[in-house]
Design a protein around this motif. Structure first.
Motif, PDB file in Angstrom:
ATOM      1  N   SER A  32       0.834  -1.203   0.000  1.00 16.89           N
ATOM      2  CA  SER A  32       0.000   0.000   0.000  1.00 16.89           C
ATOM      3  C   SER A  32       0.871   1.256   0.000  1.00 16.89           C
ATOM      4  CB  SER A  32      -0.928  -0.001   1.213  1.00 16.89           C
ATOM      5  OG  SER A  32      -0.168  -0.049   2.394  1.00 16.89           O
ATOM      6  N   PRO A  33       1.458   1.592  -1.149  1.00 14.40           N
ATOM      7  CA  PRO A  33       2.368   2.728  -1.205  1.00 14.40           C
ATOM      8  C   PRO A  33       1.672   4.079  -1.368  1.00 14.40           C
ATOM      9  CG  PRO A  33       2.287   1.678  -3.318  1.00 14.40           C
ATOM     10  CD  PRO A  33       1.407   0.881  -2.404  1.00 14.40           C
ATOM     11  N   ASN A  34       0.354   4.139  -1.128  1.00  9.94           N
ATOM     12  CA  ASN A  34      -0.371   5.385  -1.304  1.00  9.94           C
ATOM     13  C   ASN A  34      -0.221   6.287  -0.086  1.00  9.94           C
ATOM     14  OD1 ASN A  34      -1.258   4.354  -3.724  1.00  9.94           O
ATOM     15  ND2 ASN A  34      -3.169   3.618  -2.880  1.00  9.94           N
ATOM     16  N   ILE A  35      -0.350   7.580  -0.312  1.00  6.62           N
ATOM     17  CA  ILE A  35      -0.205   8.566   0.749  1.00  6.62           C
ATOM     18  C   ILE A  35      -1.249   9.654   0.502  1.00  6.62           C
ATOM     19  CG2 ILE A  35       1.540   9.890  -0.531  1.00  6.62           C
ATOM     20  CD1 ILE A  35       2.980  10.375   2.130  1.00  6.62           C
ATOM     21  N   TYR A  55      -1.957  12.291  -9.603  1.00 10.21           N
ATOM     22  CA  TYR A  55      -1.002  13.025  -8.780  1.00 10.21           C
ATOM     23  C   TYR A  55      -0.130  12.067  -7.978  1.00 10.21           C
ATOM     24  CZ  TYR A  55      -3.828  17.114  -9.808  1.00 10.21           C
ATOM     25  OH  TYR A  55      -4.483  18.125 -10.455  1.00 10.21           O
ATOM     26  N   VAL A  56       1.101  12.480  -7.764  1.00 12.78           N
ATOM     27  CA  VAL A  56       2.017  11.726  -6.917  1.00 12.78           C
ATOM     28  C   VAL A  56       2.658  12.679  -5.920  1.00 12.78           C
ATOM     29  CG1 VAL A  56       2.567   9.947  -8.614  1.00 12.78           C
ATOM     30  CG2 VAL A  56       3.963  11.995  -8.494  1.00 12.78           C
ATOM     31  N   THR A  63      11.937   9.441  -3.633  1.00 10.34           N
ATOM     32  CA  THR A  63      10.899   8.473  -3.966  1.00 10.34           C
ATOM     33  C   THR A  63       9.590   9.182  -4.273  1.00 10.34           C
ATOM     34  OG1 THR A  63      10.264   8.201  -1.650  1.00 10.34           O
ATOM     35  CG2 THR A  63      11.923   6.684  -2.510  1.00 10.34           C
ATOM     36  N   THR A  64       8.701   8.484  -4.976  1.00  8.59           N
ATOM     37  CA  THR A  64       7.380   9.022  -5.254  1.00  8.59           C
ATOM     38  C   THR A  64       6.331   8.022  -4.818  1.00  8.59           C
ATOM     39  OG1 THR A  64       7.357   8.136  -7.496  1.00  8.59           O
ATOM     40  CG2 THR A  64       8.126  10.396  -7.234  1.00  8.59           C
TER      41      THR A  64
END
Length: 68
Positions: A32-35, A55-56, A63-64
């Motif tokens: 879960s690399p979402n923020i 968007y990132v 890192t993104t």
């Protein structure tokens, strides 16, 4: 001799349990690399728009992560 064998098995089981716990935490973080936007700015990141990709969050370490 029997006591050493029992202690060795207990140590091996404890080590295996510790490695499994670390692996589970790592897998959870990788899956879960979402923020969120708020978390991104709180971490010192910048919100960047990518064409056709949304968007990132560009973090200071290079890192993104995808914005949720």
């Amino acid at each position: 001799m029997r006591m050493r064998r029992i202690l060795g098995l207990a140590l091996a089981a404890a080590t295996l349990a510790g490695v499994s716990a670390v692996g589970a935490v790592s897998a959870g973080a990788a899956s879960s690399p979402n923020i969120s936007r708020d978390d991104c700015t709180a971490a010192g990141g910048q919100i960047v728009s990518r064409p056709y990709a949304g968007y990132v969050c560009a973090l200071p370490d290079g890192t993104t992560q995808t914005i949720t």
